[in-house]
Motif scaffolding. Structure first.
Motif, short mmCIF file in Angstrom:
data_model
loop_
_atom_site.label_atom_id
_atom_site.label_comp_id
_atom_site.label_asym_id
_atom_site.label_seq_id
_atom_site.Cartn_x
_atom_site.Cartn_y
_atom_site.Cartn_z
N VAL A 58 -62.10 105.61 75.96
CA VAL A 58 -60.88 104.86 76.27
C VAL A 58 -61.08 103.98 77.50
N ALA A 82 -61.16 99.95 77.42
CA ALA A 82 -60.16 99.19 78.17
C ALA A 82 -60.84 98.18 79.09
N SER A 87 -59.91 94.31 78.39
CA SER A 87 -59.16 93.68 79.48
C SER A 87 -60.01 92.65 80.20
N ILE A 112 -56.75 102.58 73.78
CA ILE A 112 -57.56 101.55 74.44
C ILE A 112 -56.77 100.26 74.59
N ASN A 155 -54.04 100.63 77.34
CA ASN A 155 -54.59 100.60 78.70
C ASN A 155 -55.14 99.22 79.06
N ALA A 156 -55.75 98.56 78.08
CA ALA A 156 -56.24 97.20 78.33
C ALA A 156 -55.09 96.25 78.63
N SER A 211 -59.68 98.53 86.10
CA SER A 211 -59.35 98.90 84.72
C SER A 211 -59.90 100.28 84.37
N ALA A 239 -57.45 103.44 83.46
CA ALA A 239 -57.52 104.05 82.13
C ALA A 239 -58.04 105.48 82.20
#
Length: 280
Positions: A80, A84, A88, A146, A149-150, A206, A210
């Motif tokens: 994850v 992310a 991101s 994912i 969170n991104a 990030s 995450a």
């Protein structure tokens, strides 16, 4: 002249106090994981384990959590967090480049909207995100987590990378175009190395966000084998109380990937500062 040394000593002492207050929770977490239960629950202050033990660490490794190995949750968190970072970072770089390089209608409103999104508590977005993921068929899947969170890290990434992209003179790209490079080649060979430090900085943010995220993972994931580490730590708390030793041992293990990730990317951060067009 005496005031300067005194002020210097005072600032250094204040810095040491701040450093000690910042490091002490981590130190206490690590040492508690090696203390026997009688030393953990005593009312006396024990700064370090008197009789060190690996019973808590052994329980985390051998007994697992909720019927699964601790490595299952560590692997889920790693998937994850890295996912992310990739999503991101990629879309933040595209968005930052568009904002910094092009002028279009609604550009200022878009920047303000990014700030407004950052002000919205994540808990207020759980229900809309849950409904959206249900319609996309991504509930109870790591890929859905994912994306969530991104998306949470994207506004911050765009704002930070926008400054880095804007600091690169357009003339560098134009010079590459005159030398026969395509727009993509000029961006990749000239602009990207100079923007890389900002991309590394946003990737650290990030990854940590995450990796430590709890509410979204608890709400959007139902299958225990798909839980991440923060949710898995919650299983050490029951009606009989909290298994403090196991929690501290598992939390210590959980911090190791973050430290390793930072050590890996910080080399890229330093290298990026001297890369690209600033090289002879």
């Amino acid at each position: 002249m005496r005031q300067r040394p005194i002020a210097k000593v005072g600032f250094n002492a204040l810095g040491l106090v701040v450093f000690a207050l910042s490091v002490f929770p981590v130190y206490w977490m690590v040492t508690t994981g090696f203390k026997p239960s009688e030393e953990i629950f005593t009312t006396d202050f024990i700064p370090f384990p008197i009789n060190p033990t690996f019973e808590h660490l052994d329980r985390v490794f051998n007994q697992g959590v909720a019927g699964n190995s601790i490595w299952v949750y560590m692997g889920n968190s790693l998937i994850v967090a890295l996912g992310a970072v990739v999503f991101s970072g990629f879309f933040a770089l595209l968005g930052a480049t568009a904002i910094a390089r092009y002028r279009f209608r609604g550009r200022s409103a878009y920047l303000i909207l990014l700030l407004v999104i950052q002000m919205i508590p994540g808990e207020a977005m759980i229900i809309p995100l849950y409904v959206m993921l249900i319609r996309l068929g991504l509930t109870d899947q790591l890929f859905g987590l994912i994306l969530v969170n991104a998306g949470s890290a994207l506004p911050f990434g765009i704002w930070m990378l926008r400054t880095f992209v804007a600091a690169v003179p357009v003339e560098l790209e134009e010079a590459a175009w005159l030398d026969g490079a395509s727009r993509w080649t000029a961006y990749w060979r000239v602009v990207f190395p100079l923007v890389a430090p900002g991309l590394v900085a946003t990737s650290i943010f990030s990854f940590i966000t995450a990796w430590n995220e709890f509410v979204f993972a608890l709400t959007l994931i139902r299958t225990q084998s798909n839980y991440t580490m923060p949710v898995a730590l919650n299983f050490f708390i029951s009606q009989r109380g909290a298994d403090v030793g196991a929690i501290m041992s598992a939390a210590t293990l959980m911090t190791i990937p973050v430290v390793v990730f930072f050590l890996i990317v910080q080399r890229r951060l330093v290298a990026g500062l001297t890369a690209g067009a600033v090289r002879g």
